[in-house]
Design a protein around this motif. Structure first.
Motif, PDB file in Angstrom:
ATOM      1  N   THR A  30      23.173  58.695  54.589  1.00  0.00           N
ATOM      2  CA  THR A  30      23.691  57.930  53.630  1.00  0.00           C
ATOM      3  C   THR A  30      25.307  57.832  53.732  1.00  0.00           C
ATOM      4  O   THR A  30      25.924  58.264  54.366  1.00  0.00           O
ATOM      5  N   GLY A  31      25.600  56.658  53.070  1.00  0.00           N
ATOM      6  CA  GLY A  31      27.174  56.324  53.173  1.00  0.00           C
ATOM      7  C   GLY A  31      28.001  57.747  52.479  1.00  0.00           C
ATOM      8  O   GLY A  31      28.712  57.834  53.146  1.00  0.00           O
ATOM      9  N   SER A  32      27.379  58.267  51.360  1.00  0.00           N
ATOM     10  CA  SER A  32      27.970  59.535  50.780  1.00  0.00           C
ATOM     11  C   SER A  32      28.244  60.539  51.929  1.00  0.00           C
ATOM     12  O   SER A  32      29.173  61.308  52.092  1.00  0.00           O
ATOM     13  N   THR A  50      30.805  59.534  54.725  1.00  0.00           N
ATOM     14  CA  THR A  50      32.381  59.506  54.498  1.00  0.00           C
ATOM     15  C   THR A  50      32.835  60.944  54.224  1.00  0.00           C
ATOM     16  O   THR A  50      33.728  61.237  54.478  1.00  0.00           O
ATOM     17  N   TYR A  65      35.183  52.644  46.458  1.00  0.00           N
ATOM     18  CA  TYR A  65      34.125  53.527  46.269  1.00  0.00           C
ATOM     19  C   TYR A  65      33.670  54.324  47.645  1.00  0.00           C
ATOM     20  O   TYR A  65      33.635  53.579  48.617  1.00  0.00           O
ATOM     21  N   HIS A  66      33.450  55.514  47.472  1.00  0.00           N
ATOM     22  CA  HIS A  66      33.078  56.236  48.673  1.00  0.00           C
ATOM     23  C   HIS A  66      32.031  57.090  48.712  1.00  0.00           C
ATOM     24  O   HIS A  66      31.475  57.917  49.394  1.00  0.00           O
ATOM     25  N   GLY A  67      31.042  56.931  47.510  1.00  0.00           N
ATOM     26  CA  GLY A  67      30.059  57.788  47.170  1.00  0.00           C
ATOM     27  C   GLY A  67      30.059  58.819  46.038  1.00  0.00           C
ATOM     28  O   GLY A  67      31.219  58.664  45.293  1.00  0.00           O
ATOM     29  N   THR A 105      38.160  51.529  51.231  1.00  0.00           N
ATOM     30  CA  THR A 105      37.169  50.346  51.370  1.00  0.00           C
ATOM     31  C   THR A 105      37.697  49.126  51.520  1.00  0.00           C
ATOM     32  O   THR A 105      38.325  48.754  50.417  1.00  0.00           O
ATOM     33  N   ASP A 159      36.342  52.736  55.340  1.00  0.00           N
ATOM     34  CA  ASP A 159      35.050  52.854  54.793  1.00  0.00           C
ATOM     35  C   ASP A 159      34.291  51.418  54.960  1.00  0.00           C
ATOM     36  O   ASP A 159      34.321  50.796  54.090  1.00  0.00           O
ATOM     37  N   VAL A 184      31.042  50.928  54.927  1.00  0.00           N
ATOM     38  CA  VAL A 184      29.633  51.234  54.572  1.00  0.00           C
ATOM     39  C   VAL A 184      29.043  49.756  54.013  1.00  0.00           C
ATOM     40  O   VAL A 184      27.943  49.560  54.199  1.00  0.00           O
ATOM     41  N   LYS A 185      29.933  49.212  53.266  1.00  0.00           N
ATOM     42  CA  LYS A 185      29.471  47.821  52.843  1.00  0.00           C
ATOM     43  C   LYS A 185      29.783  46.597  54.019  1.00  0.00           C
ATOM     44  O   LYS A 185      28.958  45.736  53.980  1.00  0.00           O
ATOM     45  N   LYS A 236      24.904  50.485  55.174  1.00  0.00           N
ATOM     46  CA  LYS A 236      24.114  49.567  54.667  1.00  0.00           C
ATOM     47  C   LYS A 236      23.240  48.553  55.689  1.00  0.00           C
ATOM     48  O   LYS A 236      22.223  48.622  55.964  1.00  0.00           O
TER      49      LYS A 236
END
Ligand SMILES: Cc1ncc(COP(=O)(O)O)c(C=O)c1O
Length: 429
Positions: free
Chosen positions: A117-119, A122, A143-145, A189, A217, A219-220, A245
Protein backbone atom coordinates in the motif's frame (compact mmCIF):
# COMPACT_ATOMS: atom_id res chain seq x y z
CA UNK A 1 -34.14 10.15 -13.29
CA UNK A 2 -33.41 10.06 -9.55
CA UNK A 3 -31.81 6.97 -8.05
CA UNK A 4 -32.81 5.38 -4.79
CA UNK A 5 -30.40 3.44 -2.61
CA UNK A 6 -32.70 1.16 -0.61
CA UNK A 7 -30.57 -2.03 -0.83
CA UNK A 8 -27.43 0.00 -0.06
CA UNK A 9 -29.22 1.40 2.99
CA UNK A 10 -30.31 -2.08 4.13
CA UNK A 11 -26.76 -3.38 3.78
CA UNK A 12 -25.41 -0.42 5.75
CA UNK A 13 -27.92 -1.11 8.54
CA UNK A 14 -26.85 -4.78 8.58
CA UNK A 15 -23.20 -3.71 8.91
CA UNK A 16 -23.89 -1.71 12.07
CA UNK A 17 -23.65 -4.88 14.20
CA UNK A 18 -20.61 -6.15 12.30
CA UNK A 19 -18.15 -3.45 11.33
CA UNK A 20 -17.31 -0.29 13.28
CA UNK A 21 -18.91 2.62 11.41
CA UNK A 22 -20.44 0.18 8.90
CA UNK A 23 -17.85 0.67 6.18
CA UNK A 24 -14.45 2.31 5.99
CA UNK A 25 -13.88 5.33 3.87
CA UNK A 26 -15.66 8.25 2.34
CA UNK A 27 -19.11 7.47 3.73
CA UNK A 28 -18.01 9.57 6.68
CA UNK A 29 -18.40 12.68 4.59
CA UNK A 30 -21.63 12.01 2.73
CA UNK A 31 -24.72 10.98 4.69
CA UNK A 32 -26.41 7.59 4.45
CA UNK A 33 -29.33 7.77 2.01
CA UNK A 34 -27.69 10.64 0.09
CA UNK A 35 -25.14 8.49 -1.68
CA UNK A 36 -24.83 4.85 -2.71
CA UNK A 37 -22.68 2.97 -0.20
CA UNK A 38 -22.37 -0.51 -1.73
CA UNK A 39 -21.23 -1.48 -5.22
CA UNK A 40 -21.42 -4.77 -7.04
CA UNK A 41 -19.42 -4.36 -10.25
CA UNK A 42 -17.45 -2.02 -12.48
CA UNK A 43 -16.64 -1.94 -16.18
CA UNK A 44 -14.71 0.78 -17.99
CA UNK A 45 -15.78 4.17 -16.62
CA UNK A 46 -18.94 2.77 -14.98
CA UNK A 47 -19.87 1.19 -11.65
CA UNK A 48 -23.13 -0.38 -10.51
CA UNK A 49 -24.46 -0.12 -6.99
CA UNK A 50 -26.38 -2.77 -5.08
CA UNK A 51 -29.67 -1.34 -6.33
CA UNK A 52 -28.34 -1.86 -9.86
CA UNK A 53 -28.07 1.87 -10.53
CA UNK A 54 -25.35 2.60 -13.06
CA UNK A 55 -22.91 5.51 -12.56
CA UNK A 56 -20.16 7.23 -14.49
CA UNK A 57 -17.51 6.94 -11.79
CA UNK A 58 -14.82 9.52 -11.12
CA UNK A 59 -13.73 7.98 -7.81
CA UNK A 60 -12.13 5.08 -9.69
CA UNK A 61 -11.11 3.17 -6.58
CA UNK A 62 -9.57 6.46 -5.25
CA UNK A 63 -7.14 6.59 -8.14
CA UNK A 64 -5.86 3.19 -9.23
CA UNK A 65 -8.17 2.52 -12.20
CA UNK A 66 -6.28 4.53 -14.78
CA UNK A 67 -7.37 2.16 -17.57
CA UNK A 68 -10.93 1.80 -16.28
CA UNK A 69 -12.52 -1.09 -14.40
CA UNK A 70 -11.88 -4.63 -15.62
CA UNK A 71 -9.57 -3.83 -18.50
CA UNK A 72 -9.49 -7.24 -20.24
CA UNK A 73 -5.71 -7.49 -20.85
CA UNK A 74 -4.96 -6.74 -17.17
CA UNK A 75 -7.57 -9.17 -15.91
CA UNK A 76 -6.30 -11.90 -18.25
CA UNK A 77 -2.74 -11.43 -16.92
CA UNK A 78 -4.15 -11.65 -13.39
CA UNK A 79 -6.14 -14.81 -14.12
CA UNK A 80 -3.08 -16.47 -15.70
CA UNK A 81 -1.12 -15.72 -12.52
CA UNK A 82 -3.98 -16.88 -10.24
CA UNK A 83 -3.61 -20.31 -11.86
CA UNK A 84 0.16 -20.33 -11.17
CA UNK A 85 0.06 -19.10 -7.58
CA UNK A 86 0.49 -15.81 -5.77
CA UNK A 87 2.91 -15.93 -2.82
CA UNK A 88 6.02 -18.11 -3.15
CA UNK A 89 8.81 -19.07 -0.72
CA UNK A 90 11.06 -16.36 -2.14
CA UNK A 91 11.37 -14.44 -5.42
CA UNK A 92 9.59 -14.69 -8.74
CA UNK A 93 10.95 -13.56 -12.09
CA UNK A 94 8.19 -10.92 -12.32
CA UNK A 95 9.83 -9.05 -9.42
CA UNK A 96 12.88 -8.47 -11.59
CA UNK A 97 10.83 -7.73 -14.69
CA UNK A 98 8.79 -5.04 -12.96
CA UNK A 99 11.84 -3.61 -11.15
CA UNK A 100 13.58 -3.32 -14.54
CA UNK A 101 10.59 -1.46 -16.00
CA UNK A 102 10.51 0.95 -13.03
CA UNK A 103 14.25 1.52 -13.40
CA UNK A 104 13.78 2.41 -17.06
CA UNK A 105 10.76 4.67 -16.60
CA UNK A 106 11.53 6.48 -13.34
CA UNK A 107 14.64 8.68 -13.64
CA UNK A 108 15.83 8.23 -10.04
CA UNK A 109 15.03 4.52 -9.62
CA UNK A 110 18.46 2.97 -9.13
CA UNK A 111 16.97 0.39 -6.77
CA UNK A 112 13.37 -0.79 -6.19
CA UNK A 113 11.53 -2.31 -3.20
CA UNK A 114 7.94 -3.56 -3.45
CA UNK A 115 5.21 -3.22 -0.80
CA UNK A 116 1.41 -3.46 -0.73
CA UNK A 117 0.00 0.00 0.00
CA UNK A 118 0.96 3.63 -0.23
CA UNK A 119 1.05 3.84 3.57
CA UNK A 120 3.47 0.89 3.84
CA UNK A 121 5.75 2.33 1.17
CA UNK A 122 5.90 5.88 2.58
CA UNK A 123 6.61 4.36 6.00
CA UNK A 124 9.41 2.26 4.51
CA UNK A 125 10.88 5.28 2.67
CA UNK A 126 10.93 7.30 5.88
CA UNK A 127 12.46 4.43 7.85
CA UNK A 128 15.19 3.96 5.22
CA UNK A 129 15.84 7.73 5.24
CA UNK A 130 16.18 7.70 9.04
CA UNK A 131 18.64 4.82 8.85
CA UNK A 132 20.68 6.61 6.18
CA UNK A 133 20.90 9.95 7.97
CA UNK A 134 20.84 8.74 11.56
CA UNK A 135 18.34 11.54 12.23
CA UNK A 136 14.66 11.58 13.09
CA UNK A 137 12.85 14.80 12.22
CA UNK A 138 10.68 14.74 9.07
CA UNK A 139 9.08 17.75 7.39
CA UNK A 140 5.98 16.89 5.46
CA UNK A 141 3.37 18.37 3.11
CA UNK A 142 0.35 16.46 1.86
CA UNK A 143 -1.17 13.13 2.77
CA UNK A 144 1.10 10.07 3.11
CA UNK A 145 -1.24 7.47 4.59
CA UNK A 146 -2.47 6.47 8.02
CA UNK A 147 0.64 5.07 9.75
CA UNK A 148 1.64 6.64 13.07
CA UNK A 149 4.61 8.68 11.86
CA UNK A 150 2.39 10.51 9.33
CA UNK A 151 -0.79 10.70 11.32
CA UNK A 152 -1.15 14.40 11.82
CA UNK A 153 -4.83 14.46 12.66
CA UNK A 154 -6.71 17.63 11.91
CA UNK A 155 -4.96 20.97 12.34
CA UNK A 156 -2.03 19.57 14.34
CA UNK A 157 1.29 21.06 13.35
CA UNK A 158 3.75 18.80 15.11
CA UNK A 159 3.43 15.18 16.15
CA UNK A 160 6.43 13.21 17.38
CA UNK A 161 9.16 13.64 14.80
CA UNK A 162 6.97 15.12 12.09
CA UNK A 163 6.26 18.75 11.29
CA UNK A 164 3.79 19.79 8.59
CA UNK A 165 5.16 22.79 6.68
CA UNK A 166 2.05 22.91 4.52
CA UNK A 167 3.78 23.62 1.20
CA UNK A 168 5.14 26.86 2.65
CA UNK A 169 8.82 27.20 1.67
CA UNK A 170 9.46 30.18 3.92
CA UNK A 171 8.07 28.26 6.89
CA UNK A 172 10.23 25.25 5.99
CA UNK A 173 13.38 27.33 5.79
CA UNK A 174 12.75 29.00 9.11
CA UNK A 175 11.93 25.66 10.79
CA UNK A 176 15.07 24.10 9.32
CA UNK A 177 17.04 26.85 10.96
CA UNK A 178 15.90 25.53 14.35
CA UNK A 179 15.83 21.79 13.64
CA UNK A 180 18.61 21.17 11.12
CA UNK A 181 20.74 19.05 13.45
CA UNK A 182 17.88 16.57 13.92
CA UNK A 183 16.40 16.66 10.43
CA UNK A 184 16.35 13.60 8.22
CA UNK A 185 14.15 14.43 5.23
CA UNK A 186 11.36 16.37 3.58
CA UNK A 187 8.51 14.26 2.20
CA UNK A 188 6.05 15.96 -0.10
CA UNK A 189 3.08 14.90 -2.19
CA UNK A 190 3.30 16.79 -5.47
CA UNK A 191 0.11 18.69 -6.25
CA UNK A 192 0.16 19.39 -9.95
CA UNK A 193 -2.13 22.30 -10.77
CA UNK A 194 -1.60 24.10 -7.45
CA UNK A 195 2.16 24.62 -7.45
CA UNK A 196 4.30 24.90 -10.54
CA UNK A 197 7.57 23.13 -11.22
CA UNK A 198 9.55 26.11 -9.84
CA UNK A 199 8.11 25.44 -6.38
CA UNK A 200 9.38 21.84 -6.42
CA UNK A 201 12.77 22.83 -7.85
CA UNK A 202 13.10 25.33 -5.02
CA UNK A 203 12.07 22.71 -2.47
CA UNK A 204 14.67 20.35 -3.90
CA UNK A 205 17.30 23.09 -3.69
CA UNK A 206 16.46 23.75 -0.02
CA UNK A 207 16.82 20.02 0.75
CA UNK A 208 20.12 19.65 -1.09
CA UNK A 209 21.61 22.83 0.38
CA UNK A 210 20.69 21.71 3.90
CA UNK A 211 21.98 18.18 3.35
CA UNK A 212 18.62 16.50 4.02
CA UNK A 213 16.88 13.88 1.89
CA UNK A 214 14.15 14.85 -0.57
CA UNK A 215 11.37 12.22 -0.70
CA UNK A 216 8.65 12.55 -3.32
CA UNK A 217 5.37 10.80 -2.51
CA UNK A 218 4.18 9.80 -5.99
CA UNK A 219 1.49 7.41 -4.75
CA UNK A 220 -1.12 9.48 -6.58
CA UNK A 221 0.96 11.09 -9.33
CA UNK A 222 3.09 8.10 -10.38
CA UNK A 223 2.08 6.53 -13.71
CA UNK A 224 -0.72 9.11 -13.90
CA UNK A 225 1.05 12.43 -14.50
CA UNK A 226 3.61 10.62 -16.65
CA UNK A 227 5.01 7.10 -16.75
CA UNK A 228 8.00 8.22 -14.69
CA UNK A 229 5.75 10.29 -12.44
CA UNK A 230 5.89 13.93 -11.47
CA UNK A 231 9.70 13.79 -11.27
CA UNK A 232 9.99 12.78 -14.92
CA UNK A 233 7.54 15.46 -16.07
CA UNK A 234 9.32 18.24 -14.17
CA UNK A 235 12.85 16.90 -14.20
CA UNK A 236 13.23 16.52 -10.43
CA UNK A 237 15.87 14.51 -8.63
CA UNK A 238 14.40 13.10 -5.38
CA UNK A 239 16.58 10.82 -3.25
CA UNK A 240 13.67 8.45 -2.64
CA UNK A 241 10.18 8.27 -4.08
CA UNK A 242 7.06 6.20 -3.60
CA UNK A 243 4.70 4.81 -6.24
CA UNK A 244 1.41 2.94 -6.05
CA UNK A 245 -2.13 3.60 -7.32
CA UNK A 246 -2.07 3.93 -11.13
CA UNK A 247 0.73 1.39 -11.44
CA UNK A 248 -1.43 -1.73 -11.52
CA UNK A 249 -5.03 -0.77 -12.35
CA UNK A 250 -6.63 -1.86 -9.10
CA UNK A 251 -4.32 -4.56 -7.73
CA UNK A 252 -2.50 -3.92 -4.48
CA UNK A 253 1.13 -2.95 -4.98
CA UNK A 254 3.43 -0.08 -4.06
CA UNK A 255 7.11 0.59 -4.52
CA UNK A 256 9.88 2.65 -2.97
CA UNK A 257 12.53 3.61 -5.50
CA UNK A 258 15.66 5.70 -5.15
CA UNK A 259 19.37 6.18 -5.04
CA UNK A 260 21.42 3.00 -4.63
CA UNK A 261 23.46 4.18 -1.63
CA UNK A 262 20.31 5.02 0.33
CA UNK A 263 18.14 2.10 -0.77
CA UNK A 264 20.81 -0.48 0.06
CA UNK A 265 20.47 0.48 3.74
CA UNK A 266 17.18 -1.39 3.76
CA UNK A 267 19.35 -4.43 4.58
CA UNK A 268 19.90 -3.00 8.06
CA UNK A 269 16.23 -2.50 8.91
CA UNK A 270 12.99 -4.45 8.69
CA UNK A 271 10.40 -3.33 6.14
CA UNK A 272 9.04 -6.66 4.84
CA UNK A 273 5.51 -8.07 5.04
CA UNK A 274 4.04 -11.49 4.19
CA UNK A 275 2.18 -10.24 1.12
CA UNK A 276 4.90 -7.92 -0.20
CA UNK A 277 5.95 -10.68 -2.59
CA UNK A 278 2.48 -11.27 -4.09
CA UNK A 279 2.91 -11.96 -7.80
CA UNK A 280 -0.64 -11.25 -9.04
CA UNK A 281 -0.23 -7.46 -8.69
CA UNK A 282 3.13 -7.67 -10.47
CA UNK A 283 1.42 -9.31 -13.46
CA UNK A 284 -1.25 -6.59 -13.34
CA UNK A 285 1.38 -3.84 -13.13
CA UNK A 286 3.46 -5.14 -16.04
CA UNK A 287 0.39 -5.25 -18.29
CA UNK A 288 -0.95 -1.90 -17.06
CA UNK A 289 2.34 -0.09 -17.67
CA UNK A 290 2.72 -1.58 -21.14
CA UNK A 291 -0.80 -0.38 -22.10
CA UNK A 292 -0.16 3.07 -20.60
CA UNK A 293 2.93 3.35 -22.77
CA UNK A 294 1.56 1.81 -25.96
CA UNK A 295 -1.61 3.92 -25.95
CA UNK A 296 -0.01 7.11 -24.64
CA UNK A 297 -2.70 7.23 -21.95
CA UNK A 298 -1.12 9.88 -19.69
CA UNK A 299 -1.12 12.40 -22.50
CA UNK A 300 -4.68 11.50 -23.54
CA UNK A 301 -5.98 11.90 -19.98
CA UNK A 302 -4.31 15.29 -19.72
CA UNK A 303 -5.92 16.50 -22.97
CA UNK A 304 -9.39 15.11 -22.35
CA UNK A 305 -9.33 16.13 -18.67
CA UNK A 306 -8.37 19.74 -19.32
CA UNK A 307 -11.07 20.08 -21.99
CA UNK A 308 -13.69 18.52 -19.71
CA UNK A 309 -12.87 20.83 -16.80
CA UNK A 310 -12.81 23.90 -19.05
CA UNK A 311 -16.28 23.09 -20.39
CA UNK A 312 -17.61 22.25 -16.95
CA UNK A 313 -16.33 25.58 -15.59
CA UNK A 314 -18.07 27.41 -18.45
CA UNK A 315 -21.37 25.78 -17.43
CA UNK A 316 -21.05 26.95 -13.82
CA UNK A 317 -20.09 30.44 -14.97
CA UNK A 318 -23.06 30.63 -17.36
CA UNK A 319 -25.44 29.66 -14.56
CA UNK A 320 -23.65 32.00 -12.10
CA UNK A 321 -22.90 29.15 -9.70
CA UNK A 322 -19.86 29.44 -7.39
CA UNK A 323 -18.27 26.12 -8.30
CA UNK A 324 -15.06 25.68 -10.29
CA UNK A 325 -13.08 22.60 -11.14
CA UNK A 326 -9.29 22.56 -11.15
CA UNK A 327 -7.51 19.93 -13.21
CA UNK A 328 -3.93 18.88 -12.53
CA UNK A 329 -1.96 15.68 -12.64
CA UNK A 330 -4.63 13.51 -14.21
CA UNK A 331 -7.17 14.32 -11.52
CA UNK A 332 -9.43 17.21 -10.65
CA UNK A 333 -11.13 18.74 -7.69
CA UNK A 334 -14.08 21.06 -7.21
CA UNK A 335 -13.83 24.32 -5.32
CA UNK A 336 -17.17 25.62 -4.11
CA UNK A 337 -18.25 28.88 -2.57
CA UNK A 338 -20.05 27.19 0.30
CA UNK A 339 -20.40 23.81 1.91
CA UNK A 340 -24.18 23.42 1.62
CA UNK A 341 -24.05 23.95 -2.13
CA UNK A 342 -21.09 21.62 -2.48
CA UNK A 343 -22.85 18.86 -0.59
CA UNK A 344 -26.03 19.32 -2.66
CA UNK A 345 -23.99 19.22 -5.85
CA UNK A 346 -22.42 15.82 -5.04
CA UNK A 347 -25.67 14.23 -3.90
CA UNK A 348 -27.66 15.56 -6.88
CA UNK A 349 -25.01 14.33 -9.31
CA UNK A 350 -25.04 10.89 -7.65
CA UNK A 351 -28.81 10.67 -7.85
CA UNK A 352 -28.47 11.30 -11.60
CA UNK A 353 -25.78 8.67 -12.16
CA UNK A 354 -22.49 10.55 -11.72
CA UNK A 355 -20.11 9.86 -8.83
CA UNK A 356 -17.51 12.40 -7.85
CA UNK A 357 -15.08 11.88 -4.96
CA UNK A 358 -16.69 14.39 -2.62
CA UNK A 359 -14.32 17.04 -1.19
CA UNK A 360 -11.31 15.28 -2.67
CA UNK A 361 -9.63 14.46 -5.97
CA UNK A 362 -11.70 12.83 -8.68
CA UNK A 363 -9.98 10.77 -11.35
CA UNK A 364 -10.29 10.46 -15.11
CA UNK A 365 -9.35 7.15 -16.73
CA UNK A 366 -8.66 6.01 -20.26
CA UNK A 367 -12.25 4.71 -20.32
CA UNK A 368 -13.78 8.18 -19.84
CA UNK A 369 -14.26 8.93 -23.52
CA UNK A 370 -15.72 12.07 -25.11
CA UNK A 371 -19.22 10.57 -25.33
CA UNK A 372 -19.30 9.73 -21.64
CA UNK A 373 -17.87 13.10 -20.63
CA UNK A 374 -20.38 14.85 -22.93
CA UNK A 375 -23.23 13.13 -21.06
CA UNK A 376 -21.70 14.17 -17.74
CA UNK A 377 -21.56 17.80 -18.91
CA UNK A 378 -25.26 17.64 -19.87
CA UNK A 379 -26.11 16.39 -16.37
CA UNK A 380 -23.99 19.12 -14.80
CA UNK A 381 -25.84 21.68 -16.91
CA UNK A 382 -29.15 20.27 -15.69
CA UNK A 383 -28.08 20.27 -12.02
CA UNK A 384 -26.55 23.78 -12.24
CA UNK A 385 -29.69 25.24 -13.82
CA UNK A 386 -32.31 23.45 -11.67
CA UNK A 387 -31.13 21.82 -8.43
CA UNK A 388 -28.59 24.58 -7.64
CA UNK A 389 -30.78 27.51 -8.74
CA UNK A 390 -31.02 28.83 -5.15
CA UNK A 391 -27.26 29.44 -5.36
CA UNK A 392 -27.41 31.59 -8.50
CA UNK A 393 -25.06 34.56 -8.02
CA UNK A 394 -22.60 32.70 -5.78
CA UNK A 395 -19.98 32.98 -8.52
CA UNK A 396 -19.45 36.66 -7.71
CA UNK A 397 -15.85 37.21 -6.55
CA UNK A 398 -15.29 33.48 -6.96
CA UNK A 399 -12.70 32.33 -9.44
CA UNK A 400 -9.74 30.01 -9.70
CA UNK A 401 -7.53 33.09 -9.40
CA UNK A 402 -9.07 33.98 -6.05
CA UNK A 403 -8.50 30.41 -4.87
CA UNK A 404 -4.85 30.55 -5.95
CA UNK A 405 -4.44 33.92 -4.25
CA UNK A 406 -5.81 32.56 -1.01
CA UNK A 407 -3.59 29.52 -1.32
CA UNK A 408 -0.53 31.68 -1.77
CA UNK A 409 -1.32 33.57 1.40
CA UNK A 410 -2.37 30.70 3.60
CA UNK A 411 -0.60 27.63 2.33
CA UNK A 412 -2.19 24.68 0.68
CA UNK A 413 -4.32 22.77 3.15
CA UNK A 414 -5.46 25.73 5.19
CA UNK A 415 -7.51 27.09 2.34
CA UNK A 416 -10.34 24.75 3.34
CA UNK A 417 -10.61 24.51 7.10
CA UNK A 418 -12.13 21.55 8.87
CA UNK A 419 -12.03 17.79 8.82
CA UNK A 420 -11.47 16.15 5.43
CA UNK A 421 -10.83 19.56 3.86
CA UNK A 422 -14.47 20.60 4.08
CA UNK A 423 -15.56 24.11 4.79
CA UNK A 424 -16.78 27.30 3.24
CA UNK A 425 -14.36 28.99 0.95
CA UNK A 426 -13.03 31.86 3.06
CA UNK A 427 -12.89 34.83 0.73
CA UNK A 428 -10.50 37.53 1.77
CA UNK A 429 -10.98 41.18 0.99
C1 LIG B 1 -0.05 10.82 -1.92
C2 LIG B 1 -0.50 9.64 -1.11
N1 LIG B 1 0.38 9.03 -0.31
C3 LIG B 1 0.02 7.94 0.41
C4 LIG B 1 -1.26 7.46 0.37
C5 LIG B 1 -1.63 6.26 1.20
O1 LIG B 1 -1.83 5.17 0.35
P1 LIG B 1 -2.72 3.92 0.81
O2 LIG B 1 -4.11 4.45 1.00
O3 LIG B 1 -2.60 2.94 -0.31
O4 LIG B 1 -2.15 3.40 2.07
C6 LIG B 1 -2.21 8.07 -0.45
C7 LIG B 1 -3.59 7.59 -0.50
O5 LIG B 1 -4.49 8.21 -0.99
C8 LIG B 1 -1.82 9.20 -1.22
O6 LIG B 1 -2.68 9.84 -2.01
Amino acid sequence: MNYNYSRSNDEFNRAQDLIPEGIKGMHKIIGNGEYPYYFSKGKGAHVWDLDNNRYVDFIMGKGPYILGYCRPEVDEAVIRQVRLGNVFPMGNVLHNELAEILKTKIPTAERVLFYKTGSCATTAAVRIAKEFTGKNMIFSSGYHGWHDWSNLGVNSKEVGHLIDFNYDLNLLESLLHDYIDDTCAVIVTPEDGYFDSIFYKELQRVCKENGILFILDEVKSGFRVALGGFQAKYNLDPDLSVFSKAMSNGYSISAVVGKKAIMELNQRIHTAGTYDTEVIPLAAALTTISILEKENINHKIELIGKKFIKELNQIFTEHEIGIQGLFGGGSFRFWCKNLQMESLFYTEMASKGILFYAYDNSFISAAHNETILGQVLETINDVASKSLSDYKGTNEDFSLDSIQLYRNKKGFLNRYAGPFGRGDYPLEK
